[in-house]
Design an enzyme around this catalytic site. Sequence first.
Site, PDB file in Angstrom:
ATOM      1  N   ASN A   1       2.697  -5.709  81.133  1.00 60.48           N
ATOM      2  CA  ASN A   1       1.879  -6.927  81.201  1.00 60.48           C
ATOM      3  C   ASN A   1       2.329  -8.010  80.228  1.00 60.48           C
ATOM      4  OD1 ASN A   1       0.922  -5.165  79.175  1.00 60.48           O
ATOM      5  ND2 ASN A   1      -1.028  -6.232  79.114  1.00 60.48           N
TER       6      ASN A   1
ATOM      7  N   GLU B   1      -1.539   2.591  71.705  1.00 63.24           N
ATOM      8  CA  GLU B   1      -2.389   1.411  71.931  1.00 63.24           C
ATOM      9  C   GLU B   1      -2.723   1.382  73.407  1.00 63.24           C
ATOM     10  OE1 GLU B   1      -3.782  -0.350  69.819  1.00 63.24           O
ATOM     11  OE2 GLU B   1      -2.628   0.009  68.003  1.00 63.24           O
TER      12      GLU B   1
ATOM     13  N   CYS C   1      -4.642  -6.311  77.723  1.00 67.27           N
ATOM     14  CA  CYS C   1      -5.539  -5.235  77.270  1.00 67.27           C
ATOM     15  C   CYS C   1      -6.791  -5.799  76.640  1.00 67.27           C
ATOM     16  CB  CYS C   1      -4.808  -4.328  76.289  1.00 67.27           C
ATOM     17  SG  CYS C   1      -4.070  -5.236  74.929  1.00 67.27           S
TER      18      CYS C   1
END
Length: 491
Positions: free
Chosen positions: A155, A257, A291
């Site tokens: 992303n 993460e 995110c």
Amino acid sequence: MLDRANTSPDIRGMYIGGSWVPAARTFDDLNPSDNSLYARIPDGSREDMRRAIEAAHAAFPAWSALPFHERAHMLLKIADAWEARKEDFIAAAVGEGGGWFGKGVFEAGYVAEVFRSASALCYQNIGEVLPSEHGKFSTATRWPLGVVSVISPWNMPGILTSRGFAAALAVGNTVVLKPSEDTPFSGGLFFAEVLEAAGVPPGVFNVVTCSRESVGAVGDEMIENPLVKAVSFTGSTAVGRHIAAKAGAYLKKACVELGGKDSLIILEDADLEHAAKAANFGSFMHQGQVCMSTEKILVHESVYDDFMSRFLARAAKLRTGHTRDKDNVIGPLVNTRQALRVKALIDDAVAKGATVELGGKCWDNFVEPTVLTNVNGSMDIWNDETFGPVVIVCPFRTEEEAIALNNDTEYGLTSAIMTADEARALRLAGRLETGMVHVNCQNINDEPHVPFGGVKASGVGRYGGRWSLDAFTELRWITLDRGGRHFPPVF
Ligand code: NAD
């Protein structure tokens, strides 16, 4: 530049031990705006990864022994080599990643700072002197680990790949990188070109690309291989759990993460025009594929109608379509699988009684900016990370209710609060179960030198600044006796 976004880059192979090497097979890397072929990418195998790890291991002694300031200079050279290729990266982020042009520009600028801030890490203090009962010179010092495996998502292929390895290199580790199969060039092979141009010694940085079919075996090698000492992973919670569990079983360090289901809380005294603008960015930037995207907007009931009219008016102006047109701020989702998943989440919510206040249309890989209300916990979208341009708006009555709604998720990445009362915001911030809280801003915030990371199912460990030292070094207690340590006479 946008013409170049539709031109295939020259794929030279995987980058192992300073050489460009082919794989036995290739896989297709598609432009998500129209599913046309962007590039043919080497589909690396477990054996290719093993060779890359061995090359990284062989390069470790010299790289870790390099004087710290020379490693710092190398990181600055990488930043310069990156700057020289910025335009190429932007074209790749648009063509391969389906990102809006402006997102590519932002990302390209940020990555250079990731390398510069990592170079500063080389000058950090690397230990402490401890008191000793025996008058010894007693120290706790940090040492590089060895080979670090880096696995990155699609992303933000520039930022999240560089963040995953820059600090690791700075403190003396060597790296094997496996980029996402959706951005193997912009998140992987492009970096190999940049680091080669900067003069990084062979083997210090290696890239093995592979398809989704091969990732299980290649990923296993990245943890199981005894030469690997740590894993740096950014991606979904489902895969992150698997990586962390495997790393635990093999006793390897892991910084993971993961996903988020982030809320933006708008209190009754907020500046509503600012809140509407921020919410629009937080919810729809890069099609919500961040995110930290704002997935839930929690609004005090007394300002709900006013906020909604301002927010919907702004969101309605965002244009959706092929990213070769700069005016299409909302591009495609990264692949058809993701687009179908987001559509299924909208359909499930609507079937169970949610109201579509804006958008809701889906075609090819595109989903219009969509605003849903009347959403509750029985709907998948209340619990699951959407990772698409869809946001839930929910009114609340009391501060307690806002806190409970914010915390009603397995995730804990970021939260955000809009209010004129800073003291109230700071009091509230302490009760929100997230690794990061932003007051009078939306959720998407990151800077290379801050402790970035989540709690709960959003991950373990922190990237950024001196906090990266915990992820990429090990501590050794080293003592120097000066005659103060006495042994029982029987010995
Ligand atoms: P993903 O988990 O599907 O993939 C991430 C990486 O893991 C890719 O490189 C993929 O090839 C690899 N992978 C998949 N299966 C593997 C296996 N068995 N072994 C080893 N590697 C494997 O995630 P994605 O779709 O690329 O990225 C989106 C997700 O990432 C979202 O959930 C998002 O919230 C999360 N994310 C988190 C952060 C953060 O900093 N917290 C940042 C960006 C994205």
